[in-house]
Design a protein around this motif. Sequence first.
Motif, PDB file in Angstrom:
ATOM      1  N   PHE A 225      -0.733   3.095  -6.633  1.00 10.58           N
ATOM      2  CA  PHE A 225      -1.609   2.347  -5.433  1.00 10.58           C
ATOM      3  C   PHE A 225      -1.785   1.196  -5.838  1.00 10.58           C
ATOM      4  O   PHE A 225      -2.922   0.408  -6.693  1.00 10.58           O
ATOM      5  CB  PHE A 225      -2.484   3.586  -6.563  1.00 10.58           C
ATOM      6  N   THR A 226      -1.675   0.660  -5.257  1.00  7.67           N
ATOM      7  CA  THR A 226      -2.011  -0.920  -4.514  1.00  7.67           C
ATOM      8  C   THR A 226      -2.411  -1.043  -3.379  1.00  7.67           C
ATOM      9  O   THR A 226      -2.571  -0.430  -2.681  1.00  7.67           O
ATOM     10  CB  THR A 226      -1.328  -2.335  -4.712  1.00  7.67           C
ATOM     11  N   GLU A 227      -3.612  -2.068  -2.948  1.00 10.56           N
ATOM     12  CA  GLU A 227      -4.088  -2.790  -1.848  1.00 10.56           C
ATOM     13  C   GLU A 227      -4.579  -3.971  -1.267  1.00 10.56           C
ATOM     14  O   GLU A 227      -5.820  -3.959  -2.444  1.00 10.56           O
ATOM     15  CB  GLU A 227      -5.956  -1.249  -1.816  1.00 10.56           C
ATOM     16  N   ASP A 228      -4.969  -4.329  -0.449  1.00 14.55           N
ATOM     17  CA  ASP A 228      -5.309  -5.623  -0.342  1.00 14.55           C
ATOM     18  C   ASP A 228      -5.522  -5.472   0.716  1.00 14.55           C
ATOM     19  O   ASP A 228      -5.796  -4.201   1.815  1.00 14.55           O
ATOM     20  CB  ASP A 228      -3.396  -6.891  -0.724  1.00 14.55           C
ATOM     21  N   SER A 229      -5.962  -6.728   1.838  1.00 13.39           N
ATOM     22  CA  SER A 229      -6.018  -7.551   3.105  1.00 13.39           C
ATOM     23  C   SER A 229      -5.285  -6.192   4.054  1.00 13.39           C
ATOM     24  O   SER A 229      -5.626  -6.431   4.884  1.00 13.39           O
ATOM     25  CB  SER A 229      -6.460  -8.338   3.455  1.00 13.39           C
ATOM     26  N   ARG A 230      -4.423  -6.742   3.805  1.00 14.51           N
ATOM     27  CA  ARG A 230      -2.911  -5.948   4.708  1.00 14.51           C
ATOM     28  C   ARG A 230      -2.513  -4.784   4.882  1.00 14.51           C
ATOM     29  O   ARG A 230      -2.044  -4.353   6.086  1.00 14.51           O
ATOM     30  CB  ARG A 230      -1.983  -7.181   5.030  1.00 14.51           C
ATOM     31  N   SER A 231      -2.717  -4.010   3.779  1.00 19.67           N
ATOM     32  CA  SER A 231      -1.723  -2.957   3.481  1.00 19.67           C
ATOM     33  C   SER A 231      -2.547  -1.733   2.332  1.00 19.67           C
ATOM     34  O   SER A 231      -2.498  -2.559   1.503  1.00 19.67           O
ATOM     35  CB  SER A 231      -0.149  -2.757   3.175  1.00 19.67           C
ATOM     36  N   ILE A 232      -2.389  -0.621   2.088  1.00 19.52           N
ATOM     37  CA  ILE A 232      -1.801  -0.190   0.594  1.00 19.52           C
ATOM     38  C   ILE A 232      -0.703   0.905   0.479  1.00 19.52           C
ATOM     39  O   ILE A 232       0.065   1.057   2.405  1.00 19.52           O
ATOM     40  CB  ILE A 232      -2.832   1.066   1.954  1.00 19.52           C
TER      41      ILE A 232
ATOM     42  N   CYS B 278      -9.542   4.374   4.593  1.00 20.30           N
ATOM     43  CA  CYS B 278      -8.414   2.998   4.740  1.00 20.30           C
ATOM     44  C   CYS B 278      -9.915   2.058   5.648  1.00 20.30           C
ATOM     45  O   CYS B 278     -10.426   3.168   5.903  1.00 20.30           O
ATOM     46  CB  CYS B 278      -7.497   3.254   5.447  1.00 20.30           C
ATOM     47  N   PRO B 279     -10.280   0.803   5.811  1.00 22.77           N
ATOM     48  CA  PRO B 279     -11.324   0.401   6.219  1.00 22.77           C
ATOM     49  C   PRO B 279     -10.968   0.282   7.457  1.00 22.77           C
ATOM     50  O   PRO B 279     -11.715   0.108   7.874  1.00 22.77           O
ATOM     51  CB  PRO B 279     -11.420  -0.971   5.131  1.00 22.77           C
TER      52      PRO B 279
END
Length: 726
Positions: free
Chosen positions: A655-662, A680-681
């Motif tokens: 699992f990874t998350e950044d400003s553009r995607s999960i 999900c924001p």
Amino acid sequence: MKNRCREEERTGFQEGGAYGETYDLQTDFVMVYGINESMPKRIGQWREQGYRVHLMTGVSWGGYQDYLNGEFDGRPHWDEAQCYKGGEHIIHGTSADIPYMVPTIAFSDYLFHRIRPAVDEGVDAIHLEEPEFWVEGGYSEAFKREWQHYYNEPWIAPHESEDAQYRASKLKAYLYARCLDRLCSALKEYSMVRYNRPLRFYVPTHSLINYTQWRIVSPESKLLDLPSINGYIAQIWTGTSRTANVYEGRKAERTFETAFLEYGMMQELVRGTDRRMWFLHDPIEDDPKRNWKDYEENYLKTLTASLLHPEVSHYEVAPWPRRIFEGQYPREDGNGKEGIPAHYATVLLTIMHSLGGMDQPDVQICGNETQIGVLLADSAMYQRMRPGVETAGFMLKYDGTNEVEITDEYALELLHFSHFYGLTLPLVKHGLHVRPVQLDNVRRFPGYLDGYRLLIVSYEFMKPEYPDLHNALAQWVRDGGALLYVGDDSDPYHKVKEWWNRGKRMYRTPREHLFECLGLDLQAQEGVTRVGNGLVRYMRISPDRLTLSAEGAQRLRDAVREAMDNLNDPAIRWIPSNYFMIRRGPYVIASVMNESVHDHPLELTGCFVDLFDPRLPIVRRVAIQPGKQALLYDMEFDKAERSGVIAASSRIDNFTEDSRSISFTARGPRSVLAAARIHCPAKPSRVAMTVGGDDTTLPFEWDEMTQTVLIRYENRAQHVRIAIDK
């Protein structure tokens, strides 16, 4: 739900077949079952799929025909099969060549040679399942020889007297403890000397409650004295917990309440030790004649009962997943058979993966927080047959029906284990947290009782194996505990030749020795007596009488209430209720009982994800009806935690998350419909699944208030990558 390391071994399952994509549950470990010629291949197959691999095999029965027929060492060993009084073998299942065994030294050595190849294959742990000796057994030639060695006297038939029966059962427990100690010690040494690799051993076993009710003898707490044993699997499932008992004069299945007590017994068995305990769940049961609705309803009862015991957070999520996901069982209308319903398959996987997150530091008991203990000893297994009463005819079967006509009153008590349930069900049914406490551990672990202020004990269905147990109990009372003793000294097993009636100071019953240690008159009257900073409440009645009527159940509740009131501690309180509820971090677990103080539902308001619903919906109000259970994820538990997977019916890794995607990978049994709800924001612009380089756009549902997205997809046996573009 975060990325989880398989080395934690929080979840696992057992399977006797080769690897299969349709039942690849994606837990942390798998227990390859059986030690036949295919074992090395099966171990390799499951290891190739990324699992930590254990071995499981039966220790009291199995495909051991080469040993029985003399092919192993040149001597037939059918004299080591457990036998009834009439000489017929006690058989496991329906195959006449698979008897239950007397665990002789020769049999232990045979198992060493059969299991050693698994050590050569590099398994991480070995599970020796169900060391069981039936109470009706004890008539084989091997057992007669063991009696002679152990007691230094000629064998006495167990049916001849209470004393013979009690001593036979003590020997049966000793023999299996000896077998396990010898076997595990030898294999551990072999692993270290040959490979310089540590090896762990666990014993999958029914609860002491169930073994006593089903009239089976097993080592149970004696295994805590063996350094070679690393822990247990609590084999509790619908088949054990639906066994009928009697409450307020009514015989019935009480799956939730019985499971609540069974899991509690196993939690308390290892409490305060370094031994691992896994709780077993079974989405179906051994009886193939029931339908999927029955399986699901009872599975949810046992599952919920287990989650109400927060000191255990490791689980065997299923035995035999192939029979769950490929099996065919009767339709509810009786017209043919059908495979697992799609909704149930999805719910099962959601639950199984949620179980990996149950080790939560924040635990809160809701409602009645007071916990009381009902003492239960291994010796309860030793007095389950009355000389002169024919009991083999109603030996319990695994189908749980118990539909046998019995007229003998003592035999009925044996069948229903009414002494124990008379002390527990009246309290459980009114919402009091009752924990069956292992009496034998009181002398093993100083301070074992420190977490309790009120204990209930009776020697009408069990006996203290050592006198120093009473010194510890008496000191616990003087330090401020309340002890409720229930019994009328009527049990014929009080006369067995044991420590309380031998030596210079003799007592008619072990109760008299306990009362002497407490400073009480041996013929004390009913009522409350102060002892140091604590008290003793005496009820002169056999506990099985408390099951016969509503008045009997209320009599016990009144005595408990009186003991609580006399403690004069505001922290000890009990408000009768019809439910149990606990919070384990964000998880809310609740069960509402029938036959209780009222039939009102338990109503909860907030913001939850319903984990028993395959759609993983957001719900604001939950009404749990009597006889039903709930497992919820509380979205308001920790508002600072706004990332990650809330629930999913797949194993989620990477699992990874950044400003553009999960993004993450998902994997589960092939073709089972999966659902995942994820923080999900913002509303996603796109959700896609990548399989073998091909992208597929997935539909999704966005919940703005909770800032979560729900996606559905079909599980694959290989990892698939899912990306959520913000």
